[in-house]
Design a protein around this motif. Structure first.
Motif, PDB file in Angstrom:
ATOM      1  N   GLU A 387       0.829  -1.200   0.000  1.00 25.90           N
ATOM      2  CA  GLU A 387       0.000   0.000   0.000  1.00 25.90           C
ATOM      3  C   GLU A 387       0.862   1.249   0.000  1.00 25.90           C
ATOM      4  OE1 GLU A 387      -3.243  -0.300   2.955  1.00 25.90           O
ATOM      5  OE2 GLU A 387      -2.740  -2.433   2.861  1.00 25.90           O
ATOM      6  N   GLY A 388       0.295   2.363  -0.487  1.00 23.10           N
ATOM      7  CA  GLY A 388       1.033   3.611  -0.590  1.00 23.10           C
ATOM      8  C   GLY A 388       0.958   4.449   0.680  1.00 23.10           C
ATOM      9  N   ARG A 389       1.426   5.675   0.564  1.00 19.69           N
ATOM     10  CA  ARG A 389       1.466   6.611   1.699  1.00 19.69           C
ATOM     11  C   ARG A 389       0.081   6.937   2.204  1.00 19.69           C
ATOM     12  NH1 ARG A 389       3.097  12.009   1.205  1.00 19.69           N
ATOM     13  NH2 ARG A 389       1.874  11.915  -0.691  1.00 19.69           N
ATOM     14  N   ILE A 390      -0.825   7.109   1.251  1.00 19.37           N
ATOM     15  CA  ILE A 390      -2.175   7.566   1.557  1.00 19.37           C
ATOM     16  C   ILE A 390      -3.113   6.368   1.418  1.00 19.37           C
ATOM     17  CG2 ILE A 390      -4.018   9.162   0.798  1.00 19.37           C
ATOM     18  CD1 ILE A 390      -1.757  10.924  -0.377  1.00 19.37           C
ATOM     19  N   PRO A 391      -4.116   6.219   2.323  1.00 10.62           N
ATOM     20  CA  PRO A 391      -5.043   5.093   2.175  1.00 10.62           C
ATOM     21  C   PRO A 391      -5.647   5.064   0.772  1.00 10.62           C
ATOM     22  CG  PRO A 391      -5.457   6.275   4.234  1.00 10.62           C
ATOM     23  CD  PRO A 391      -4.407   7.047   3.503  1.00 10.62           C
ATOM     24  N   GLY A 392      -5.765   3.892   0.216  1.00 13.01           N
ATOM     25  CA  GLY A 392      -6.321   3.770  -1.132  1.00 13.01           C
ATOM     26  C   GLY A 392      -5.252   3.774  -2.199  1.00 13.01           C
ATOM     27  N   GLN A 393      -4.028   4.191  -1.813  1.00 17.16           N
ATOM     28  CA  GLN A 393      -2.936   4.183  -2.788  1.00 17.16           C
ATOM     29  C   GLN A 393      -2.204   2.851  -2.762  1.00 17.16           C
ATOM     30  OE1 GLN A 393      -0.170   7.292  -1.835  1.00 17.16           O
ATOM     31  NE2 GLN A 393      -0.828   8.554  -3.560  1.00 17.16           N
ATOM     32  N   LEU A 394      -1.631   2.498  -3.904  1.00 18.41           N
ATOM     33  CA  LEU A 394      -0.717   1.361  -3.958  1.00 18.41           C
ATOM     34  C   LEU A 394       0.698   1.894  -4.155  1.00 18.41           C
ATOM     35  CD1 LEU A 394      -2.786  -1.029  -6.223  1.00 18.41           C
ATOM     36  CD2 LEU A 394      -2.426  -1.197  -3.753  1.00 18.41           C
ATOM     37  N   SER A 395       1.660   1.037  -3.847  1.00 19.42           N
ATOM     38  CA  SER A 395       3.047   1.454  -3.939  1.00 19.42           C
ATOM     39  C   SER A 395       3.890   0.354  -4.575  1.00 19.42           C
ATOM     40  CB  SER A 395       3.564   1.759  -2.530  1.00 19.42           C
ATOM     41  OG  SER A 395       4.923   2.118  -2.605  1.00 19.42           O
ATOM     42  N   GLY A 396       4.958   0.783  -5.197  1.00 18.51           N
ATOM     43  CA  GLY A 396       5.881  -0.193  -5.789  1.00 18.51           C
ATOM     44  C   GLY A 396       7.075   0.527  -6.354  1.00 18.51           C
ATOM     45  N   ASN A 401      14.030   1.795 -10.245  1.00 23.21           N
ATOM     46  CA  ASN A 401      14.132   1.688  -8.791  1.00 23.21           C
ATOM     47  C   ASN A 401      13.512   2.855  -8.023  1.00 23.21           C
ATOM     48  OD1 ASN A 401      14.703  -0.230  -6.901  1.00 23.21           O
ATOM     49  ND2 ASN A 401      16.829   0.403  -6.570  1.00 23.21           N
ATOM     50  N   GLN A 402      12.875   3.794  -8.723  1.00 23.40           N
ATOM     51  CA  GLN A 402      12.173   4.871  -8.024  1.00 23.40           C
ATOM     52  C   GLN A 402      10.910   4.298  -7.372  1.00 23.40           C
ATOM     53  OE1 GLN A 402      12.755   8.521  -7.960  1.00 23.40           O
ATOM     54  NE2 GLN A 402      14.805   7.764  -8.404  1.00 23.40           N
ATOM     55  N   ILE A 403      10.631   4.778  -6.151  1.00 18.74           N
ATOM     56  CA  ILE A 403       9.399   4.361  -5.476  1.00 18.74           C
ATOM     57  C   ILE A 403       8.247   5.194  -6.035  1.00 18.74           C
ATOM     58  CG2 ILE A 403       8.188   4.302  -3.251  1.00 18.74           C
ATOM     59  CD1 ILE A 403      10.984   3.964  -1.956  1.00 18.74           C
ATOM     60  N   VAL A 404       7.165   4.525  -6.409  1.00 23.09           N
ATOM     61  CA  VAL A 404       6.018   5.221  -6.991  1.00 23.09           C
ATOM     62  C   VAL A 404       4.762   4.862  -6.195  1.00 23.09           C
ATOM     63  CG1 VAL A 404       4.682   5.648  -9.095  1.00 23.09           C
ATOM     64  CG2 VAL A 404       7.096   4.996  -9.278  1.00 23.09           C
ATOM     65  N   ASN A 405       4.079   5.867  -5.676  1.00 15.58           N
ATOM     66  CA  ASN A 405       2.769   5.682  -5.034  1.00 15.58           C
ATOM     67  C   ASN A 405       1.715   6.135  -6.020  1.00 15.58           C
ATOM     68  OD1 ASN A 405       3.656   4.844  -2.382  1.00 15.58           O
ATOM     69  ND2 ASN A 405       4.414   6.935  -2.144  1.00 15.58           N
ATOM     70  N   PHE A 406       0.644   5.346  -6.147  1.00 17.38           N
ATOM     71  CA  PHE A 406      -0.353   5.736  -7.148  1.00 17.38           C
ATOM     72  C   PHE A 406      -1.739   5.243  -6.767  1.00 17.38           C
ATOM     73  CE2 PHE A 406      -1.086   1.635  -9.209  1.00 17.38           C
ATOM     74  CZ  PHE A 406      -0.010   0.908  -8.727  1.00 17.38           C
ATOM     75  N   ALA A 407      -2.731   5.923  -7.324  1.00 15.49           N
ATOM     76  CA  ALA A 407      -4.127   5.525  -7.116  1.00 15.49           C
ATOM     77  C   ALA A 407      -4.557   4.695  -8.311  1.00 15.49           C
ATOM     78  CB  ALA A 407      -4.996   6.770  -7.001  1.00 15.49           C
ATOM     79  N   MET A 408      -5.272   3.593  -8.037  1.00 18.82           N
ATOM     80  CA  MET A 408      -5.849   2.809  -9.124  1.00 18.82           C
ATOM     81  C   MET A 408      -7.051   3.585  -9.650  1.00 18.82           C
ATOM     82  SD  MET A 408      -4.094   0.047  -9.478  1.00 18.82           S
ATOM     83  CE  MET A 408      -5.104  -1.024 -10.489  1.00 18.82           C
ATOM     84  N   VAL A 409      -7.217   3.581 -10.945  1.00 15.17           N
ATOM     85  CA  VAL A 409      -8.329   4.339 -11.498  1.00 15.17           C
ATOM     86  C   VAL A 409      -9.668   3.745 -11.053  1.00 15.17           C
ATOM     87  CG1 VAL A 409      -9.480   5.027 -13.626  1.00 15.17           C
ATOM     88  CG2 VAL A 409      -7.016   5.211 -13.423  1.00 15.17           C
ATOM     89  N   ASN A 410      -9.753   2.414 -11.099  1.00 20.24           N
ATOM     90  CA  ASN A 410     -11.026   1.797 -10.732  1.00 20.24           C
ATOM     91  C   ASN A 410     -11.066   1.319  -9.287  1.00 20.24           C
ATOM     92  OD1 ASN A 410     -11.935   2.214 -13.324  1.00 20.24           O
ATOM     93  ND2 ASN A 410     -10.962   0.314 -14.027  1.00 20.24           N
ATOM     94  N   GLY A 411     -10.068   1.741  -8.496  1.00 19.81           N
ATOM     95  CA  GLY A 411     -10.050   1.403  -7.080  1.00 19.81           C
ATOM     96  C   GLY A 411     -10.111  -0.087  -6.801  1.00 19.81           C
ATOM     97  N   SER A 412      -9.324  -0.891  -7.521  1.00 15.00           N
ATOM     98  CA  SER A 412      -9.383  -2.340  -7.281  1.00 15.00           C
ATOM     99  C   SER A 412      -8.688  -2.699  -5.971  1.00 15.00           C
ATOM    100  CB  SER A 412      -8.765  -3.098  -8.446  1.00 15.00           C
ATOM    101  OG  SER A 412      -7.457  -2.656  -8.644  1.00 15.00           O
ATOM    102  N   ALA A 413      -9.052  -3.841  -5.423  1.00 16.75           N
ATOM    103  CA  ALA A 413      -8.580  -4.230  -4.097  1.00 16.75           C
ATOM    104  C   ALA A 413      -7.085  -4.519  -4.105  1.00 16.75           C
ATOM    105  CB  ALA A 413      -9.352  -5.457  -3.628  1.00 16.75           C
ATOM    106  N   LYS A 414      -6.436  -4.193  -2.975  1.00 17.41           N
ATOM    107  CA  LYS A 414      -4.983  -4.304  -2.917  1.00 17.41           C
ATOM    108  C   LYS A 414      -4.495  -5.746  -3.076  1.00 17.41           C
ATOM    109  CE  LYS A 414      -5.299  -4.282   2.080  1.00 17.41           C
ATOM    110  NZ  LYS A 414      -6.282  -3.603   2.830  1.00 17.41           N
ATOM    111  N   GLY A 415      -5.218  -6.699  -2.482  1.00 14.10           N
ATOM    112  CA  GLY A 415      -4.792  -8.094  -2.487  1.00 14.10           C
ATOM    113  C   GLY A 415      -4.516  -8.619  -3.892  1.00 14.10           C
TER     114      GLY A 415
END
Ligand code: SAH
Ligand code: SF4
Ligand code: F3S
Length: 438
Positions: A387-396, A401-415
């Protein structure tokens, strides 16, 4: 029964702690994150600087206090300080049950049982001969959910850089058979891993018979289902043309390299025993960018090595700007017992080392900011790992090798997204990461 492992130091130790948990699990110990819950507590220590050694010793001290309230708890002191200090750790830390060096983790369950039988404390250190069976293969449990994994390719180091304790605490260089490495990668990919980082103190000096490190990368590139290969740490002395060209040619090899330079002064490099010049390092960086446009280059450096003048140090600052490092891990020189430079006067006073460190940070921060800002508006492929910094965000991480936090457009589940490769448009550059949208 439960085992707690506290890890200090580099990726080799992170990797070793993973193997330790696996071995202990096979002996009937479930891993726990709570030392208060542990039957066996293991400190996996680092000795690279005196401060690191102290941190591990303090951690073991805290575990000793815990042990007073938990009868039957066993404390094991492992890792590079264990190898360096050996049985003298029993005098420094009365009450610990075992001391074990990095080449002996397969013996841990036996050692713990011996300690449990009420015998006197046991120390197991020294190095193995590096036979094919002396590399601990990964044996992940059923709960493996990581998309990334470390794979060890070599043990030890014989480079003997003047400041470095690693040759003493990790022993002579021993290389793992190429076929075993490829087999481990296959197994991990079969378990859902998508990215592998090859590990070794001088990873690019790897050889297996007549196969080189670049041959190993090519063999791994052929493992179906593996999306990304990284490695750490290469030595500039072993950056040959074939390896440099591999960055432009091998699809799975990521566009990022961490290559320690240590200093921007030829005089200091020479006294460090690094066996390359600043000019050669710059040539390597330029060649990497020729071969692989957009590659990000990060580094390690030491400030305040014996005899480092203000002019030497300013040369280092200039090198940071010249190479445009995307990340710099900088350290105050710390004399290590038994190393070649420990006989030289540690003549840069601590306050001056601190000033130089701060100057490195200042220059680096500006360079890094420029690099991160250059990604805004561009698309990067991100391997999702949480998960990303902000709830609802994903991270990777992106391939660079840059860390990227992002929101899924359709808000799919993290799992469902962990381990997935997602194209992300970068919208903003923050001090330590990028933000974007899928
Ligand atoms: N094997 C790797 C890294 C070894 S340790 C390599 O060869 O590059 C990680 C970093 O710690 C080194 O790159 C160096 O910058 C730093 N380091 C090692 N010994 C040190 C010492 N005695 N004092 C301060 N920093 C040190
Ligand atoms: Fe230490 Fe040098 Fe070996 Fe790296 S290459 S581990 S700095 S001796
Ligand atoms: Fe530290 Fe040992 Fe790694 S000394 S840096 S944990 S090899």
């Amino acid at each position: 029964m439960k085992v707690f492992v506290q890890t200090f130091g580099c990726q080799m130790n992170v990797h070793d702690s993973g193997r330790i948990r696996e071995i202990m699990r096979q002996a009937g110990y479930e891993p726990t994150d709570d030392p208060g819950d542990a039957d066996v507590a293991i400190v996996n220590s680092c000795s690279i600087r005196e401060k690191a050694r102290h941190k591990a010793i303090s951690a073991a001290g805290r575990l000793r206090q815990l042990k007073r309230r938990r009868t039957g708890m066993k404390i094991v002191f492992a890792g590079c300080v264990a190898e360096q200090d050996g049985a003298s750790l029993f005098d420094l830390l009365p009450g610990i049950d075992a001391v074990i060096g990095p080449d002996h983790y397969a013996a841990l369950p036996g050692l713990v049982a011996q300690a449990g039988a009420g015998g006197s404390p046991v120390a197991t250190i020294g190095f193995d001969n590096g036979g094919p069976d002396n590399f601990l293969a990964a044996t992940p449990g059923p709960d493996l959910s990581d998309a990334t994994a470390f794979v060890t390719v070599m043990k030890g180091c014989e480079e003997r850089c003047a400041y470095c304790i690693v040759p003493q605490v990790r022993g002579p260089e021993r290389h793992r058979p190429l076929a075993d490495i490829v087999e481990e990668a296959r197994m991990l990919v079969g378990r859902g891993v998508r990215e592998i980082t090859l590990l070794g103190q001088k990873v690019n000096s790897y050889r297996s018979g007549d196969r080189s490190f670049t041959d190993l990368i090519e063999a791994l590139d052929g493992v179906s289902g593996l999306s990304r290969i990284r490695f750490t740490s290469p030595h500039p002395r072993h950056m040959d043309d074939r390896l440099i060209r591999a960055f432009g040619r091998v699809g799975t090899l990521c566009e990022a390299i961490h290559i320690p330079v240590q200093s921007g002064s030829n005089g200091v490099l020479k006294r460090m025993g690094r066996a390359y010049t600043v000019e050669r390092f710059v040539e390597i960086a330029d060649a990497l960018r020729d071969s692989c446009p957009g590659i990000l280059i990060s580094t390690d450096l030491i400030v305040g090595f014996p005899g480092e003048t203000v002019t030497d140090f300013e040369d280092t600052l200039r090198l940071i700007e010249r190479v445009r490092f995307s990340g710099v891990f900088s350290f105050k020189y710390s004399p290590r017992p038994g190393t070649p430079s420990s006989s030289l006067a540690d003549d840069v006073v601590s306050a001056e080392k601190a000033r130089r460190l701060a100057a490195v940070h200042e220059v680096t921060t500006a360079v890094e900011r420029g690099i991160r800002e250059s990604f805004v508006g561009k698309a990067l492929e991100v391997l999702v790992d949480g998960e990303g910094r902000i709830p609802g965000q994903l991270s990777g991480r992106a391939r660079n090798n840059q860390i990227v936090n992002f929101a899924m457009v359709n808000g799919s589940a993290k799992g469902e997204t962990r381990g997935r490769l997602v194209q992300v448009e970068v919208t903003q550059a923050l001090p330590h990461c990028l933000e974007g949208r899928a």
